[in-house]
Scaffold this motif. Structure first.
Motif, PDB file in Angstrom:
ATOM      1  N   ALA A 240       0.875  -1.182   0.000  1.00  0.00           N
ATOM      2  CA  ALA A 240       0.000   0.000   0.000  1.00  0.00           C
ATOM      3  C   ALA A 240       0.903   1.221   0.000  1.00  0.00           C
ATOM      4  CB  ALA A 240      -0.921  -0.002   1.214  1.00  0.00           C
ATOM      5  N   THR A 241       0.742   2.060  -0.999  1.00  0.00           N
ATOM      6  CA  THR A 241       1.628   3.203  -1.180  1.00  0.00           C
ATOM      7  C   THR A 241       0.837   4.497  -1.174  1.00  0.00           C
ATOM      8  OG1 THR A 241       3.218   1.918  -2.473  1.00  0.00           O
ATOM      9  CG2 THR A 241       3.297   4.298  -2.717  1.00  0.00           C
ATOM     10  N   VAL A 242       1.329   5.452  -0.392  1.00  0.00           N
ATOM     11  CA  VAL A 242       0.753   6.798  -0.372  1.00  0.00           C
ATOM     12  C   VAL A 242       1.679   7.707  -1.173  1.00  0.00           C
ATOM     13  CG1 VAL A 242       0.087   8.775   1.039  1.00  0.00           C
ATOM     14  CG2 VAL A 242      -0.372   6.446   1.847  1.00  0.00           C
ATOM     15  N   MET A 243       1.154   8.290  -2.251  1.00  0.00           N
ATOM     16  CA  MET A 243       1.927   9.168  -3.133  1.00  0.00           C
ATOM     17  C   MET A 243       1.314  10.558  -3.110  1.00  0.00           C
ATOM     18  SD  MET A 243       2.267   6.437  -6.266  1.00  0.00           S
ATOM     19  CE  MET A 243       0.609   5.822  -5.972  1.00  0.00           C
ATOM     20  N   VAL A 244       2.134  11.564  -2.854  1.00  0.00           N
ATOM     21  CA  VAL A 244       1.637  12.936  -2.741  1.00  0.00           C
ATOM     22  C   VAL A 244       2.425  13.822  -3.689  1.00  0.00           C
ATOM     23  CG1 VAL A 244       1.311  14.907  -1.213  1.00  0.00           C
ATOM     24  CG2 VAL A 244       0.971  12.587  -0.335  1.00  0.00           C
ATOM     25  N   LYS A 245       1.703  14.599  -4.492  1.00  0.00           N
ATOM     26  CA  LYS A 245       2.340  15.517  -5.435  1.00  0.00           C
ATOM     27  C   LYS A 245       1.567  16.827  -5.461  1.00  0.00           C
ATOM     28  CE  LYS A 245       1.841  12.535  -8.731  1.00  0.00           C
ATOM     29  NZ  LYS A 245       1.022  11.540  -8.025  1.00  0.00           N
ATOM     30  N   ALA A 246       2.218  17.901  -5.894  1.00  0.00           N
ATOM     31  CA  ALA A 246       1.586  19.216  -5.944  1.00  0.00           C
ATOM     32  C   ALA A 246       0.437  19.210  -6.945  1.00  0.00           C
ATOM     33  CB  ALA A 246       2.615  20.279  -6.326  1.00  0.00           C
ATOM     34  N   GLY A 247      -0.744  19.602  -6.498  1.00  0.00           N
ATOM     35  CA  GLY A 247      -1.912  19.566  -7.367  1.00  0.00           C
ATOM     36  C   GLY A 247      -1.860  20.555  -8.511  1.00  0.00           C
ATOM     37  N   HIS A 248      -1.115  21.658  -8.346  1.00  0.00           N
ATOM     38  CA  HIS A 248      -1.074  22.671  -9.408  1.00  0.00           C
ATOM     39  C   HIS A 248       0.020  22.398 -10.431  1.00  0.00           C
ATOM     40  CE1 HIS A 248       2.084  24.004  -6.733  1.00  0.00           C
ATOM     41  NE2 HIS A 248       2.479  24.918  -7.583  1.00  0.00           N
ATOM     42  N   LEU A 249       0.836  21.381 -10.199  1.00  0.00           N
ATOM     43  CA  LEU A 249       1.930  21.083 -11.121  1.00  0.00           C
ATOM     44  C   LEU A 249       1.766  19.745 -11.832  1.00  0.00           C
ATOM     45  CD1 LEU A 249       5.036  22.242  -9.024  1.00  0.00           C
ATOM     46  CD2 LEU A 249       3.861  23.489 -10.847  1.00  0.00           C
ATOM     47  N   TYR A 250       0.877  18.893 -11.340  1.00  0.00           N
ATOM     48  CA  TYR A 250       0.744  17.557 -11.904  1.00  0.00           C
ATOM     49  C   TYR A 250      -0.715  17.182 -12.075  1.00  0.00           C
ATOM     50  CZ  TYR A 250       5.663  17.221 -10.841  1.00  0.00           C
ATOM     51  OH  TYR A 250       7.011  17.478 -10.804  1.00  0.00           O
ATOM     52  N   GLU A 251      -0.975  16.407 -13.128  1.00  0.00           N
ATOM     53  CA  GLU A 251      -2.283  15.807 -13.307  1.00  0.00           C
ATOM     54  C   GLU A 251      -2.097  14.321 -13.558  1.00  0.00           C
ATOM     55  OE1 GLU A 251      -4.224  17.442 -16.733  1.00  0.00           O
ATOM     56  OE2 GLU A 251      -2.900  16.434 -18.163  1.00  0.00           O
ATOM     57  N   LEU A 252      -3.129  13.540 -13.234  1.00  0.00           N
ATOM     58  CA  LEU A 252      -3.095  12.093 -13.430  1.00  0.00           C
ATOM     59  C   LEU A 252      -3.948  11.733 -14.636  1.00  0.00           C
ATOM     60  CD1 LEU A 252      -3.550  10.909  -9.736  1.00  0.00           C
ATOM     61  CD2 LEU A 252      -1.420  11.205 -11.001  1.00  0.00           C
ATOM     62  N   ARG A 253      -3.408  10.880 -15.489  1.00  0.00           N
ATOM     63  CA  ARG A 253      -4.129  10.452 -16.683  1.00  0.00           C
ATOM     64  C   ARG A 253      -4.389   8.953 -16.609  1.00  0.00           C
ATOM     65  NH1 ARG A 253      -1.849  10.852 -22.916  1.00  0.00           N
ATOM     66  NH2 ARG A 253      -3.403   9.481 -23.881  1.00  0.00           N
ATOM     67  N   TYR A 254      -5.674   8.597 -16.600  1.00  0.00           N
ATOM     68  CA  TYR A 254      -6.071   7.197 -16.596  1.00  0.00           C
ATOM     69  C   TYR A 254      -6.796   6.893 -17.917  1.00  0.00           C
ATOM     70  CZ  TYR A 254      -5.064   7.127 -11.594  1.00  0.00           C
ATOM     71  OH  TYR A 254      -4.429   7.195 -10.369  1.00  0.00           O
ATOM     72  N   GLU A 255      -6.512   5.750 -18.495  1.00  0.00           N
ATOM     73  CA  GLU A 255      -7.137   5.359 -19.749  1.00  0.00           C
ATOM     74  C   GLU A 255      -7.963   4.094 -19.519  1.00  0.00           C
ATOM     75  OE1 GLU A 255      -3.848   4.888 -22.360  1.00  0.00           O
ATOM     76  OE2 GLU A 255      -3.226   6.997 -22.199  1.00  0.00           O
ATOM     77  N   PHE A 256      -9.172   4.082 -20.086  1.00  0.00           N
ATOM     78  CA  PHE A 256     -10.079   2.963 -19.869  1.00  0.00           C
ATOM     79  C   PHE A 256     -10.617   2.475 -21.209  1.00  0.00           C
ATOM     80  CE2 PHE A 256     -10.323   5.885 -16.300  1.00  0.00           C
ATOM     81  CZ  PHE A 256     -10.118   5.045 -15.216  1.00  0.00           C
ATOM     82  N   THR A 257     -10.953   1.220 -21.256  1.00  0.00           N
ATOM     83  CA  THR A 257     -11.619   0.644 -22.429  1.00  0.00           C
ATOM     84  C   THR A 257     -12.926   0.028 -21.967  1.00  0.00           C
ATOM     85  OG1 THR A 257     -10.437  -1.447 -22.119  1.00  0.00           O
ATOM     86  CG2 THR A 257      -9.464   0.155 -23.624  1.00  0.00           C
ATOM     87  N   PRO A 258     -13.948   0.036 -22.830  1.00  0.00           N
ATOM     88  CA  PRO A 258     -15.237  -0.556 -22.439  1.00  0.00           C
ATOM     89  C   PRO A 258     -15.080  -2.040 -22.144  1.00  0.00           C
ATOM     90  CG  PRO A 258     -15.449   0.757 -24.440  1.00  0.00           C
ATOM     91  CD  PRO A 258     -13.981   0.632 -24.182  1.00  0.00           C
ATOM     92  N   ASP A 259     -15.880  -2.536 -21.214  1.00  0.00           N
ATOM     93  CA  ASP A 259     -15.873  -3.972 -20.906  1.00  0.00           C
ATOM     94  C   ASP A 259     -16.361  -4.769 -22.117  1.00  0.00           C
ATOM     95  OD1 ASP A 259     -14.945  -3.510 -18.370  1.00  0.00           O
ATOM     96  OD2 ASP A 259     -16.963  -3.417 -17.489  1.00  0.00           O
TER      97      ASP A 259
END
Length: 259
Positions: A240-259
């Protein structure tokens, strides 16, 4: 009895320079003000926000402190290169190939950045409550934590704390104060705990004192906190990992495909 909200209740009560900075910050982060572009002049910002020169300068100083813009008094203020970085968690969740460093480092460098990690601490601790729950630990039980600070282009990027059940970590390099070639996913797979599923819990929070100091944050801008739980065979949680980054400098990109 519920008291209905009024227009006065909805008024933005922040000081004017913070409101100006917030609007400009949004335009920078959304790309309306592109990398390398000059911000509107002080005169233009005064007219737009009905503000004094001093107030506008205070707003611009906030953005400079946040490392979003660069400039000096009397010169044009421009948007910094790499004003916001996009992180793709799926790109570095799998174990690294033999002989390669941790995937976070290789992915960052693939995007043209210099990346490095600094191991801060290896210890046995009682984890935060949400981490203990994710790992299925009894109340007050300890886990092995590995804390590190990740940097991009010599600027702190992410504060990371990874927790491991003691029955998995004891007697392995997880407990040693040294870097692990390829990162712990490679080691866990070698120990018979290959990662099968990762679940991310992402929230925005006001930074703690430790986070503010480690990430060189200028104030109370939110951080992105990700709690990632990694499961192996038979849905056993192994990390279990807690990762913290500056919200104004980074964004997270998640990619999904339909089931």
């Amino acid at each position: 009895m519920t008291v209905p909200r009024t227009d006065a209740d909805a008024f933005d009560r922040r000081p004017l320079h913070e409101r100006i900075a917030a609007d400009l910050r949004d335009e920078i982060m959304s790309g309306d003000l592109a990398q390398g572009a000059s911000l509107p002049s002080t005169a233009q910002l005064k007219d737009r926000f009905d503000a004094s020169s001093a107030t506008v300068q205070k707003a611009l100083q906030l953005l400079k402190d946040e490392r979003l813009v660069v400039g000096r008094a009397g010169a044009a203020v421009t948007v910094r290169e790499h004003r916001q970085r996009t992180m793709r968690p799926a790109a570095y969740m799998a174990p690294a190939r033999a002989g390669e460093p941790y995937r976070w480092l290789t992915e960052s460098e693939r995007n043209g950045a210099r990346a490095r990690s600094t191991l801060l601490e290896v210890a046995e601790v009682v984890p935060p409550a949400d981490v203990s729950a994710a790992l299925g630990l009894a109340e007050g039980a300890v886990a092995v934590v590995r804390r590190q600070l990740l940097a991009i282009d010599d600027e702190p990027a992410e504060l990371v704390a990874s927790y491991y059940p003691t029955d998995i970590a004891h007697g392995t390099p997880v407990t040693e104060h040294r870097k692990i070639q390829g990162g712990t996913p490679v080691l866990l797979a070698e120990l018979g705990f290959p990662p099968r599923l990762s679940v991310d819990h992402v929230s925005a929070r006001v930074p703690t004192q430790e986070q503010c100091t480690a990430l060189l944050l200028p104030g109370n801008l939110p951080v992105l906190r990700t709690l990632r739980v990694v499961y192996s065979d038979r849905e056993r949680p192994i990390e279990a990992t807690v990762m913290v980054k500056a919200g104004h400098l980074y964004e997270l990109r998640y990619e999904f495909t339909p089931d």
